[in-house]
Design a protein around this motif. Sequence first.
Motif, PDB file in Angstrom:
ATOM      1  N   LEU A 124     -72.400 -69.581  58.133  1.00 21.07           N
ATOM      2  CA  LEU A 124     -73.248 -70.527  58.843  1.00 21.07           C
ATOM      3  C   LEU A 124     -74.675 -70.024  58.830  1.00 21.07           C
ATOM      4  N   VAL A 125     -75.616 -70.876  58.425  1.00 18.99           N
ATOM      5  CA  VAL A 125     -77.029 -70.505  58.407  1.00 18.99           C
ATOM      6  C   VAL A 125     -77.603 -70.741  59.796  1.00 18.99           C
ATOM      7  N   CYS A 126     -78.134 -69.691  60.367  1.00 18.39           N
ATOM      8  CA  CYS A 126     -78.688 -69.791  61.713  1.00 18.39           C
ATOM      9  C   CYS A 126     -80.105 -70.344  61.654  1.00 18.39           C
ATOM     10  N   GLY A 127     -80.415 -71.217  62.554  1.00 20.39           N
ATOM     11  CA  GLY A 127     -81.756 -71.786  62.659  1.00 20.39           C
ATOM     12  C   GLY A 127     -81.827 -72.625  63.910  1.00 20.39           C
ATOM     13  N   ASP A 128     -82.930 -72.567  64.584  1.00 19.95           N
ATOM     14  CA  ASP A 128     -83.076 -73.269  65.850  1.00 19.95           C
ATOM     15  C   ASP A 128     -83.408 -74.730  65.593  1.00 19.95           C
ATOM     16  N   LEU A 129     -82.437 -75.452  65.004  1.00 22.68           N
ATOM     17  CA  LEU A 129     -82.637 -76.856  64.673  1.00 22.68           C
ATOM     18  C   LEU A 129     -81.928 -77.744  65.688  1.00 22.68           C
ATOM     19  N   PRO A 130     -82.466 -78.929  65.939  1.00 25.47           N
ATOM     20  CA  PRO A 130     -81.755 -79.877  66.814  1.00 25.47           C
ATOM     21  C   PRO A 130     -80.458 -80.337  66.157  1.00 25.47           C
ATOM     22  N   SER A 131     -79.613 -80.968  66.936  1.00 26.66           N
ATOM     23  CA  SER A 131     -78.315 -81.426  66.428  1.00 26.66           C
ATOM     24  C   SER A 131     -78.447 -82.772  65.723  1.00 26.66           C
ATOM     25  N   TYR A 132     -79.225 -82.775  64.650  1.00 21.79           N
ATOM     26  CA  TYR A 132     -79.360 -83.962  63.820  1.00 21.79           C
ATOM     27  C   TYR A 132     -78.962 -83.601  62.394  1.00 21.79           C
ATOM     28  N   ARG A 133     -78.388 -84.542  61.707  1.00 17.29           N
ATOM     29  CA  ARG A 133     -77.922 -84.304  60.352  1.00 17.29           C
ATOM     30  C   ARG A 133     -79.097 -84.041  59.414  1.00 17.29           C
ATOM     31  N   VAL A 134     -78.953 -83.041  58.554  1.00 15.49           N
ATOM     32  CA  VAL A 134     -79.937 -82.769  57.507  1.00 15.49           C
ATOM     33  C   VAL A 134     -79.701 -83.766  56.379  1.00 15.49           C
ATOM     34  N   VAL A 135     -80.666 -84.632  56.124  1.00 12.87           N
ATOM     35  CA  VAL A 135     -80.501 -85.667  55.101  1.00 12.87           C
ATOM     36  C   VAL A 135     -81.159 -85.277  53.782  1.00 12.87           C
ATOM     37  N   ASP A 136     -82.018 -84.277  53.796  1.00 13.74           N
ATOM     38  CA  ASP A 136     -82.612 -83.803  52.553  1.00 13.74           C
ATOM     39  C   ASP A 136     -83.024 -82.354  52.739  1.00 13.74           C
TER      40      ASP A 136
END
Length: 385
Positions: A124-136
């Motif tokens: 799992l790649v750690c990153g402080d991203l919101p819980s939204y799907r990565v589309v690109d």
Amino acid sequence: MGNAWSAPERTKLRKKMAEKLMDKGNPSLPWELIVEILSWLPVKSLGRFRCVSKPWNALIADPNFIKMHFNKTSENDDVFYQRRRLIFNEPGCCSLYSVNLDQLILNQNNDHGADDLIAPEAQLVCGDLPSYRVVDLFYCDGLLLCKLAEMPMTIYLVNPTTGESEELPEAPDNIQHLGFGFDHSTDDYKVVSAVFYDMLVFCVYSLKIGSWEELECSLPYSGAYTFHAVLLNGTLHWIMETPDQTSMIVAFLLEEEQAGEIPLPVEYSSDAGDCVLGVFRDCLCLTHCSDERTYNEFWVMNEYGEGQSWTKIKISIPYSELSLSGFWKENHDLLVFQKQLVMYNFKEQSFCNVSIPGFPHVDCIGTYLESLVSPNYYGITDREL
């Protein structure tokens, strides 16, 4: 004389040397030698060694050292293959994962009877991203640009190795056709969005400056077939269409911040609707994505910018949807057939299916190099190490 040490053995030796330096506290070795030893170590090891002393912590965070460390990775084949990672997500999911495929290729070379390849367990790649799907997903050196399925459109810069991330400020115009790359003339990462109004407009975000700039383009384009720009030779590439429905590759040079044109193969100059732009072994290429027909070839531009150098490459697997991952080594190229991975050997025209445990299908596939580069990167200082 004994056999030469393998790359993993050399890395292990450097780690032991660094640990001995750490145990000594204030070693008597010249500072230049300490810097050289540390510059060869993996990112995770350097993260642990930050706590040795204030000088070590300052060194590992120094932009000059970060650049020196990355150059060791990109210029040395053994280190490059140890630190290269395939990154992907699962269709419809939020998280990003990475896997090391280079060891898999080495094992395949020693096992010619293998029909299918099973990749190591994905991380799992750690990153402080919101819980939204990565589309690109875009990748350049040690950084990723993630476009999220959120309205208004949100984009993040992420270092998947250190877990650092940074949300970019909102662009002056609607984000449409994105690209991401590095300008070597200014040591600056740039994000580019192509927007269509009465004319083609480029919005450029400079990571060093931390803001967007809007640039008008005199090229008469009215739309684009590709949303995702392909990075090659310090240039971003999209397939675009003029008002008279002529198709062309538009090339945006990051250094000059100017756009030019590259011709498509003649048969696609009037209709490039099912073409997918990519990179095949440091050359521009065109594959296809179609619901109506299958193909057994794709196109490669052997001489960059030269329209007459487009050449067809045959492939033994008929396909309706094909893209290239950007991962290749020797005779092996990792191809993506309808969200499934295949390791293809173009010399022998043979292939193996590649499975990643727990992931029957993959999406947003690319490669990156483990690095210390920070999303808060502001360029190289003039201070010597």
